[in-house]
Design a protein around this motif. Sequence first.
Motif, PDB file in Angstrom:
ATOM      1  N   GLY A   1      11.930   0.062 -14.975  1.00 23.97           N
ATOM      2  CA  GLY A   1      12.098   1.355 -15.623  1.00 23.97           C
ATOM      3  C   GLY A   1      13.278   2.135 -15.077  1.00 23.97           C
ATOM      4  O   GLY A   1      13.923   1.727 -14.093  1.00 23.97           O
ATOM      5  N   TYR A   2      13.564   3.248 -15.752  1.00 26.21           N
ATOM      6  CA  TYR A   2      14.633   4.152 -15.326  1.00 26.21           C
ATOM      7  C   TYR A   2      14.094   5.584 -15.248  1.00 26.21           C
ATOM      8  O   TYR A   2      13.376   6.030 -16.148  1.00 26.21           O
ATOM      9  CB  TYR A   2      15.809   4.111 -16.306  1.00 26.21           C
TER      10      TYR A   2
ATOM     11  N   PRO B   1       0.839  -1.206   0.000  1.00 22.25           N
ATOM     12  CA  PRO B   1       0.000   0.000   0.000  1.00 22.25           C
ATOM     13  C   PRO B   1       0.875   1.258   0.000  1.00 22.25           C
ATOM     14  O   PRO B   1       2.049   1.222   0.349  1.00 22.25           O
ATOM     15  CB  PRO B   1      -0.798  -0.128   1.297  1.00 22.25           C
ATOM     16  N   GLY B   2       0.281   2.357  -0.396  1.00 20.80           N
ATOM     17  CA  GLY B   2       1.013   3.620  -0.419  1.00 20.80           C
ATOM     18  C   GLY B   2       1.500   3.979  -1.808  1.00 20.80           C
ATOM     19  O   GLY B   2       0.921   3.555  -2.811  1.00 20.80           O
ATOM     20  N   GLN B   3       2.573   4.753  -1.885  1.00 23.94           N
ATOM     21  CA  GLN B   3       3.057   5.282  -3.152  1.00 23.94           C
ATOM     22  C   GLN B   3       3.593   4.165  -4.061  1.00 23.94           C
ATOM     23  O   GLN B   3       4.482   3.423  -3.678  1.00 23.94           O
ATOM     24  CB  GLN B   3       4.154   6.313  -2.906  1.00 23.94           C
ATOM     25  N   ASN B   4       3.013   4.067  -5.252  1.00 21.39           N
ATOM     26  CA  ASN B   4       3.455   3.123  -6.275  1.00 21.39           C
ATOM     27  C   ASN B   4       3.440   3.828  -7.621  1.00 21.39           C
ATOM     28  O   ASN B   4       2.574   4.667  -7.885  1.00 21.39           O
ATOM     29  CB  ASN B   4       2.536   1.896  -6.331  1.00 21.39           C
ATOM     30  N   THR B   5       4.393   3.483  -8.473  1.00 16.13           N
ATOM     31  CA  THR B   5       4.479   4.090  -9.795  1.00 16.13           C
ATOM     32  C   THR B   5       3.975   3.111 -10.845  1.00 16.13           C
ATOM     33  O   THR B   5       4.424   1.961 -10.899  1.00 16.13           O
ATOM     34  CB  THR B   5       5.925   4.500 -10.121  1.00 16.13           C
ATOM     35  N   PHE B   6       3.037   3.568 -11.664  1.00 16.45           N
ATOM     36  CA  PHE B   6       2.479   2.776 -12.756  1.00 16.45           C
ATOM     37  C   PHE B   6       3.035   3.316 -14.065  1.00 16.45           C
ATOM     38  O   PHE B   6       2.870   4.487 -14.383  1.00 16.45           O
ATOM     39  CB  PHE B   6       0.953   2.848 -12.749  1.00 16.45           C
ATOM     40  N   THR B   7       3.721   2.461 -14.814  1.00 18.68           N
ATOM     41  CA  THR B   7       4.395   2.874 -16.042  1.00 18.68           C
ATOM     42  C   THR B   7       3.748   2.213 -17.246  1.00 18.68           C
ATOM     43  O   THR B   7       3.630   0.988 -17.309  1.00 18.68           O
ATOM     44  CB  THR B   7       5.890   2.514 -15.996  1.00 18.68           C
TER      45      THR B   7
ATOM     46  N   THR C   1      10.261   8.984 -16.956  1.00 15.54           N
ATOM     47  CA  THR C   1      10.536   7.589 -16.608  1.00 15.54           C
ATOM     48  C   THR C   1      10.379   6.769 -17.879  1.00 15.54           C
ATOM     49  O   THR C   1       9.346   6.851 -18.553  1.00 15.54           O
ATOM     50  CB  THR C   1       9.561   7.073 -15.539  1.00 15.54           C
ATOM     51  N   ILE C   2      11.402   5.988 -18.232  1.00 15.88           N
ATOM     52  CA  ILE C   2      11.375   5.196 -19.458  1.00 15.88           C
ATOM     53  C   ILE C   2      11.448   3.719 -19.114  1.00 15.88           C
ATOM     54  O   ILE C   2      11.718   3.342 -17.975  1.00 15.88           O
ATOM     55  CB  ILE C   2      12.535   5.587 -20.404  1.00 15.88           C
ATOM     56  N   SER C   3      11.186   2.863 -20.087  1.00 19.08           N
ATOM     57  CA  SER C   3      11.104   1.428 -19.845  1.00 19.08           C
ATOM     58  C   SER C   3      12.478   0.837 -19.529  1.00 19.08           C
ATOM     59  O   SER C   3      13.523   1.410 -19.865  1.00 19.08           O
ATOM     60  CB  SER C   3      10.515   0.719 -21.056  1.00 19.08           C
ATOM     61  N   SER C   4      12.457  -0.356 -18.947  1.00 15.91           N
ATOM     62  CA  SER C   4      13.701  -1.014 -18.538  1.00 15.91           C
ATOM     63  C   SER C   4      14.522  -1.503 -19.722  1.00 15.91           C
ATOM     64  O   SER C   4      15.700  -1.818 -19.569  1.00 15.91           O
ATOM     65  CB  SER C   4      13.379  -2.206 -17.629  1.00 15.91           C
TER      66      SER C   4
ATOM     67  N   LYS D   1      18.139   6.826 -12.058  1.00 18.70           N
ATOM     68  CA  LYS D   1      17.793   5.860 -11.026  1.00 18.70           C
ATOM     69  C   LYS D   1      16.953   4.749 -11.652  1.00 18.70           C
ATOM     70  O   LYS D   1      16.225   4.983 -12.617  1.00 18.70           O
ATOM     71  CB  LYS D   1      17.005   6.515  -9.886  1.00 18.70           C
ATOM     72  N   ALA D   2      17.051   3.533 -11.092  1.00 19.59           N
ATOM     73  CA  ALA D   2      16.272   2.388 -11.567  1.00 19.59           C
ATOM     74  C   ALA D   2      15.122   2.125 -10.599  1.00 19.59           C
ATOM     75  O   ALA D   2      15.228   2.372  -9.396  1.00 19.59           O
ATOM     76  CB  ALA D   2      17.149   1.151 -11.677  1.00 19.59           C
TER      77      ALA D   2
END
Length: 449
Positions: free
Chosen positions: A245-246, A110-116, A257-260, A281-282
């Motif tokens: 991602g990076y 739960p909490g802060q998550n990044t959706f790419t 933010t770009i893909s891995s 950063k990764a």
Amino acid sequence: MSSIRISHSKVPKFLVYGSVMLFASICMLLFAEITFAHGYVEGPASRAALCKSGQNTDCGAIIYEPQSLEAPKGFPATGPADSKIASANGAFPKLDEQSATRWAKVNISPGQNTFTWKITANHATTSWKYYITKPNWNPNAALTRDSFDLTPFCSVSYGSKQPPSSYSDTCSVPVRSGYQVILAVWEIADTPNAFYNVIDVNFNGSNPVDTQAPSAPTSLTSTGKTSSNVSLAWNASTDNVGVTGYQVFNGSSLVTTISSTTLNYTVSGLTANTAYTFSIKAIDAASNVSNGSNIVSVTTNAPVAFDTEAPTAPSGLHVMGTPTSSSIQLMWNASTDDVGVTGYPIYIGTTLVTTVSGSTTNYTVTGLSASTAYTFNVSAIDAAGNQSTTSTVNGTTAIASSTPDWAANIAYTVGTLVIYNGSVYECRQSHTSLNGWEPSNVPALWLLK
């Protein structure tokens, strides 16, 4: 002898012809809208993305086009029908199979998550919305509106702008436990459609929550610069589960933010003759963020006065070697310029992939879909921002190595690929296979690729 008289319609012929033309025009507009924009959630990896990577199995044709989960927009009032939410209204019915154990799950907290999102064809965008299943939902029943909390836990307006090829939202995910499903919706501004991706996640379940951050990217360098752009490249990070991602930073400001699968990026819109610092950063699927890479300091070039002459187009653009199922290598001859070529922008269609330095004449485009035709365009730019005309080449990725062998007593759907006697065949008509119906024997059912 009796006769039959055929009466002529009183409707003027020009009205009939006009109606036909109007109907044809409307159809063309509708079909054009459907094909413009495509994309899918690659971090935390969606159900379709895990099908593409092979972590989910028996997925059907979605393994070749996870970016195509498109259905009418307006969820929850409209949109895909109940029991067809995961398949975008039944387009890929395998995705609607639902049980507590049917799909691989991504650990999440739960909490802060990044959706790419990986955007394979960008388009004017209205919003991005994220929904989550109710705490007491039934994981062994088909996904319906009643499965979800119909108030999105995250909603991002986008003002009809076009997103970059990799787009991210950082959202606060509600508290849940065990297996849950997140529904991510990308609403397109100027078509009647949206893209629907379900993400199977695990909150503190039997699998341990991933708390380990990736390693920091290494060997960050500047591979080229102009008066307004700086091109960067770095070495890949590693992670105990997988890098998704990076993040690219200009000083302390997040640029994108770009893909891995991408290990380079060109920062644009900079001021001439100005010093900048960059770092990378990764991140992983659980939104763990690595330490920063080494810092690179770059001063953009001074503005070039009176240079209005564009470089020549790159000549001899061609596909080098044999494409893989996810990459194609491009090569071209160097362009010339009255002052100097500083870079080569590389596009898939009209979407910029990256810009390589003016001394580079080859590039491997990665992150492609298997068995898919692509059009690549390469141009040259100089320090004043003059850009040449483009050179174009077409290339098709190889069949995915996971293509199964044909077998009897299997239900095949249209578009399914199989291997028989060393050749690849595509199913032309849904059927259940029988001995004697081998692909080479029944061309009405199978197309030799």
